[in-house]
Write a protein that holds these residues in place. Structure first.
Motif, PDB file in Angstrom:
ATOM      1  N   PHE A  36       0.841  -1.197   0.000  1.00  0.00           N
ATOM      2  CA  PHE A  36       0.000   0.000   0.000  1.00  0.00           C
ATOM      3  C   PHE A  36       0.876   1.247   0.000  1.00  0.00           C
ATOM      4  CE2 PHE A  36      -1.789   3.609   2.199  1.00  0.00           C
ATOM      5  CZ  PHE A  36      -2.935   3.844   1.453  1.00  0.00           C
ATOM      6  N   LYS A  37       1.917   1.240   0.795  1.00  0.00           N
ATOM      7  CA  LYS A  37       2.800   2.398   0.882  1.00  0.00           C
ATOM      8  C   LYS A  37       3.398   2.722  -0.478  1.00  0.00           C
ATOM      9  CE  LYS A  37       6.544   4.231   3.771  1.00  0.00           C
ATOM     10  NZ  LYS A  37       7.448   3.928   4.905  1.00  0.00           N
ATOM     11  N   GLY A  38       3.849   1.682  -1.184  1.00  0.00           N
ATOM     12  CA  GLY A  38       4.403   1.892  -2.511  1.00  0.00           C
ATOM     13  C   GLY A  38       3.370   2.412  -3.485  1.00  0.00           C
ATOM     14  N   ASN A  39       2.166   1.846  -3.443  1.00  0.00           N
ATOM     15  CA  ASN A  39       1.087   2.304  -4.328  1.00  0.00           C
ATOM     16  C   ASN A  39       0.730   3.759  -4.049  1.00  0.00           C
ATOM     17  OD1 ASN A  39       0.828  -0.151  -5.663  1.00  0.00           O
ATOM     18  ND2 ASN A  39      -0.771  -0.910  -4.281  1.00  0.00           N
ATOM     19  N   ALA A  40       0.700   4.127  -2.781  1.00  0.00           N
ATOM     20  CA  ALA A  40       0.366   5.500  -2.416  1.00  0.00           C
ATOM     21  C   ALA A  40       1.396   6.469  -2.990  1.00  0.00           C
ATOM     22  CB  ALA A  40       0.290   5.630  -0.896  1.00  0.00           C
ATOM     23  N   LEU A  41       2.669   6.173  -2.783  1.00  0.00           N
ATOM     24  CA  LEU A  41       3.726   7.052  -3.268  1.00  0.00           C
ATOM     25  C   LEU A  41       3.697   7.169  -4.788  1.00  0.00           C
ATOM     26  CD1 LEU A  41       6.602   5.877  -0.910  1.00  0.00           C
ATOM     27  CD2 LEU A  41       5.532   8.139  -0.911  1.00  0.00           C
ATOM     28  N   ASN A  42       3.376   6.081  -5.459  1.00  0.00           N
ATOM     29  CA  ASN A  42       3.319   6.111  -6.924  1.00  0.00           C
ATOM     30  C   ASN A  42       2.152   6.937  -7.447  1.00  0.00           C
ATOM     31  OD1 ASN A  42       5.578   4.481  -7.206  1.00  0.00           O
ATOM     32  ND2 ASN A  42       4.396   2.578  -7.318  1.00  0.00           N
ATOM     33  N   ASN A  43       1.218   7.248  -6.578  1.00  0.00           N
ATOM     34  CA  ASN A  43       0.037   8.002  -6.989  1.00  0.00           C
ATOM     35  C   ASN A  43      -0.050   9.371  -6.328  1.00  0.00           C
ATOM     36  OD1 ASN A  43      -1.886   6.218  -8.772  1.00  0.00           O
ATOM     37  ND2 ASN A  43      -0.997   4.837  -7.256  1.00  0.00           N
ATOM     38  N   GLY A  44       1.072   9.851  -5.802  1.00  0.00           N
ATOM     39  CA  GLY A  44       1.117  11.191  -5.239  1.00  0.00           C
ATOM     40  C   GLY A  44       0.474  11.339  -3.883  1.00  0.00           C
ATOM     41  N   LEU A  45       0.186  10.218  -3.226  1.00  0.00           N
ATOM     42  CA  LEU A  45      -0.402  10.227  -1.882  1.00  0.00           C
ATOM     43  C   LEU A  45       0.710   9.936  -0.882  1.00  0.00           C
ATOM     44  CD1 LEU A  45      -3.042  10.196  -0.122  1.00  0.00           C
ATOM     45  CD2 LEU A  45      -3.077   7.713  -0.490  1.00  0.00           C
ATOM     46  N   LEU A  46       0.926  10.832   0.063  1.00  0.00           N
ATOM     47  CA  LEU A  46       2.047  10.689   0.993  1.00  0.00           C
ATOM     48  C   LEU A  46       1.653   9.908   2.238  1.00  0.00           C
ATOM     49  CD1 LEU A  46       4.958  11.393   1.776  1.00  0.00           C
ATOM     50  CD2 LEU A  46       4.081  13.482   2.849  1.00  0.00           C
ATOM     51  N   PRO A  47       2.263   8.734   2.463  1.00  0.00           N
ATOM     52  CA  PRO A  47       2.052   8.004   3.717  1.00  0.00           C
ATOM     53  C   PRO A  47       3.097   8.459   4.738  1.00  0.00           C
ATOM     54  CG  PRO A  47       3.194   6.607   2.131  1.00  0.00           C
ATOM     55  CD  PRO A  47       3.042   7.952   1.495  1.00  0.00           C
ATOM     56  N   VAL A  48       2.654   8.966   5.859  1.00  0.00           N
ATOM     57  CA  VAL A  48       3.561   9.476   6.887  1.00  0.00           C
ATOM     58  C   VAL A  48       3.534   8.522   8.076  1.00  0.00           C
ATOM     59  CG1 VAL A  48       4.075  11.381   8.451  1.00  0.00           C
ATOM     60  CG2 VAL A  48       3.170  11.847   6.148  1.00  0.00           C
ATOM     61  N   THR A  49       4.665   7.898   8.334  1.00  0.00           N
ATOM     62  CA  THR A  49       4.749   6.945   9.439  1.00  0.00           C
ATOM     63  C   THR A  49       5.294   7.643  10.682  1.00  0.00           C
ATOM     64  OG1 THR A  49       5.226   5.165   7.858  1.00  0.00           O
ATOM     65  CG2 THR A  49       5.663   4.721  10.190  1.00  0.00           C
ATOM     66  N   VAL A  50       4.515   7.608  11.753  1.00  0.00           N
ATOM     67  CA  VAL A  50       4.917   8.223  13.015  1.00  0.00           C
ATOM     68  C   VAL A  50       4.950   7.154  14.107  1.00  0.00           C
ATOM     69  CG1 VAL A  50       3.967  10.471  12.382  1.00  0.00           C
ATOM     70  CG2 VAL A  50       2.524   8.829  13.603  1.00  0.00           C
ATOM     71  N   SER A  51       5.482   7.498  15.245  1.00  0.00           N
ATOM     72  CA  SER A  51       5.495   6.568  16.370  1.00  0.00           C
ATOM     73  C   SER A  51       4.086   6.413  16.930  1.00  0.00           C
ATOM     74  CB  SER A  51       6.432   7.088  17.464  1.00  0.00           C
ATOM     75  OG  SER A  51       5.936   8.310  17.990  1.00  0.00           O
ATOM     76  N   ASP A  52       3.859   5.319  17.640  1.00  0.00           N
ATOM     77  CA  ASP A  52       2.548   5.106  18.261  1.00  0.00           C
ATOM     78  C   ASP A  52       2.200   6.236  19.218  1.00  0.00           C
ATOM     79  OD1 ASP A  52       1.734   2.589  17.097  1.00  0.00           O
ATOM     80  OD2 ASP A  52       3.265   1.612  18.300  1.00  0.00           O
ATOM     81  N   SER A  53       3.200   6.717  19.953  1.00  0.00           N
ATOM     82  CA  SER A  53       2.935   7.778  20.925  1.00  0.00           C
ATOM     83  C   SER A  53       2.556   9.088  20.238  1.00  0.00           C
ATOM     84  CB  SER A  53       4.163   7.991  21.818  1.00  0.00           C
ATOM     85  OG  SER A  53       5.302   8.355  21.050  1.00  0.00           O
ATOM     86  N   PHE A  54       3.228   9.392  19.122  1.00  0.00           N
ATOM     87  CA  PHE A  54       2.886  10.635  18.416  1.00  0.00           C
ATOM     88  C   PHE A  54       1.524  10.516  17.750  1.00  0.00           C
ATOM     89  CE2 PHE A  54       3.146  13.952  15.163  1.00  0.00           C
ATOM     90  CZ  PHE A  54       3.669  15.010  15.913  1.00  0.00           C
ATOM     91  N   LEU A  55       1.209   9.324  17.242  1.00  0.00           N
ATOM     92  CA  LEU A  55      -0.110   9.106  16.648  1.00  0.00           C
ATOM     93  C   LEU A  55      -1.206   9.354  17.679  1.00  0.00           C
ATOM     94  CD1 LEU A  55      -1.659   8.158  14.092  1.00  0.00           C
ATOM     95  CD2 LEU A  55      -1.541   5.830  15.028  1.00  0.00           C
ATOM     96  N   ASN A  56      -0.990   8.880  18.892  1.00  0.00           N
ATOM     97  CA  ASN A  56      -1.973   9.106  19.955  1.00  0.00           C
ATOM     98  C   ASN A  56      -2.117  10.593  20.272  1.00  0.00           C
ATOM     99  OD1 ASN A  56      -2.616   6.392  20.308  1.00  0.00           O
ATOM    100  ND2 ASN A  56      -0.978   6.066  21.803  1.00  0.00           N
ATOM    101  N   LYS A  57      -1.005  11.331  20.208  1.00  0.00           N
ATOM    102  CA  LYS A  57      -1.061  12.775  20.445  1.00  0.00           C
ATOM    103  C   LYS A  57      -1.891  13.473  19.366  1.00  0.00           C
ATOM    104  CE  LYS A  57       3.370  13.097  22.884  1.00  0.00           C
ATOM    105  NZ  LYS A  57       4.774  13.614  22.839  1.00  0.00           N
ATOM    106  N   ILE A  58      -1.763  12.996  18.136  1.00  0.00           N
ATOM    107  CA  ILE A  58      -2.555  13.575  17.053  1.00  0.00           C
ATOM    108  C   ILE A  58      -4.040  13.310  17.289  1.00  0.00           C
ATOM    109  CG2 ILE A  58      -3.088  13.460  14.589  1.00  0.00           C
ATOM    110  CD1 ILE A  58      -0.153  12.819  14.077  1.00  0.00           C
ATOM    111  N   PHE A  59      -4.371  12.068  17.627  1.00  0.00           N
ATOM    112  CA  PHE A  59      -5.775  11.740  17.891  1.00  0.00           C
ATOM    113  C   PHE A  59      -6.325  12.584  19.039  1.00  0.00           C
ATOM    114  CE2 PHE A  59      -5.080   7.355  15.914  1.00  0.00           C
ATOM    115  CZ  PHE A  59      -5.856   7.652  14.792  1.00  0.00           C
ATOM    116  N   GLU A  60      -5.534  12.770  20.069  1.00  0.00           N
ATOM    117  CA  GLU A  60      -5.967  13.570  21.218  1.00  0.00           C
ATOM    118  C   GLU A  60      -6.194  15.027  20.818  1.00  0.00           C
ATOM    119  OE1 GLU A  60      -3.037  13.059  24.231  1.00  0.00           O
ATOM    120  OE2 GLU A  60      -3.523  10.947  24.589  1.00  0.00           O
ATOM    121  N   ALA A  61      -5.289  15.554  19.991  1.00  0.00           N
ATOM    122  CA  ALA A  61      -5.404  16.946  19.554  1.00  0.00           C
ATOM    123  C   ALA A  61      -6.685  17.147  18.747  1.00  0.00           C
ATOM    124  CB  ALA A  61      -4.189  17.340  18.723  1.00  0.00           C
ATOM    125  N   ILE A  62      -7.009  16.203  17.859  1.00  0.00           N
ATOM    126  CA  ILE A  62      -8.217  16.317  17.045  1.00  0.00           C
ATOM    127  C   ILE A  62      -9.469  16.131  17.894  1.00  0.00           C
ATOM    128  CG2 ILE A  62      -9.482  15.353  15.089  1.00  0.00           C
ATOM    129  CD1 ILE A  62      -6.790  14.473  13.928  1.00  0.00           C
TER     130      ILE A  62
END
Length: 202
Positions: free
Chosen positions: A106-132
């Motif tokens: 999926f990551k490769g397909n996304a990049l080939n189609n101009g869609l950026l997959p951004v991989t973050v740590s589990d802790s930072f992902l939780n911070k994003i969810f909390e912020a939203i």
């Protein structure tokens, strides 16, 4: 493809793990051969009832949440290798997906189609969810040149890894053929400087 340099946007939270490609775009919608129109059926079975009416409790049907960034749980894009999953996400209007883990294909397909997959740590992902959760209008900033993602109105920032070749392609809006064409002068110079006399075998 469009150039991807800096993206500042609100985000749509989808805190579900192990979202596979059949959930992203069900197999019955894979008959088309062009990329257009797949966004209408993104997460089709989660968004709609069998009669076509919207499911009010699904996040994409909630007008509070909007933006060009999809924030998803761990292991996003697992399952089959269908490129249509990336097509559907991009066609819907998302320019980036944030998760703590992406399936490689999926990551490769996304990049080939101009869609950026951004991989973050589990802790930072939780911070994003909390912020939203605290503010549906919270803005994320993704800086591809710096390979950073930050949460607005906070000091929270994290840096992500990026394949150097794909980074060049996204920054310039290149697909693989565009990249080769951009190297035409370099290739021609190399060929001119590395000509060998033809010696037929007797």
């Amino acid at each position: 493809m469009e150039k991807f340099t800096l993206l500042q946007s609100t985000a749509v939270p989808l805190p579900i793990e192990d979202i596979d490609t059949d959930q992203i775009i069900p197999a019955r919608f894979l008959k088309a051969t062009t990329r257009e129109g797949f966004g209408d059926n993104l997460f089709r079975d989660w968004r709609y009832h069998p009669d076509g009416s919207q499911k009010s409790d699904f996040i994409l049907n909630n007008p509070i949440y909007k933006g060009a960034i999809l924030v998803a749980g761990r292991n996003f894009g697992c399952g089959s290798s269908r490129e249509h999953a990336a097509w559907a996400i991009a066609d819907y209007g998302f320019k980036a997906v944030v998760s703590s883990f992406f399936a490689d294909i999926f990551k490769g397909n996304a990049l080939n189609n101009g869609l950026l997959p951004v991989t973050v740590s589990d802790s930072f992902l939780n911070k994003i969810f909390e912020a939203i959760e605290n503010d549906s209008n919270a803005v994320l900033e993704i800086n591809l040149e710096k390979q950073s993602i930050s949460i607005s109105n906070s000091s929270e920032v994290e840096y992500f890894e990026m394949d150097p070749y794909k980074k060049i392609c996204l920054l310039n809006g290149y697909d693989d053929i565009d990249f080769l064409l951009s190297q035409k002068a370099i290739i021609s110079t190399f060929e001119e400087n590395n000509r060998y006399p033809f010696n037929p075998i007797n």
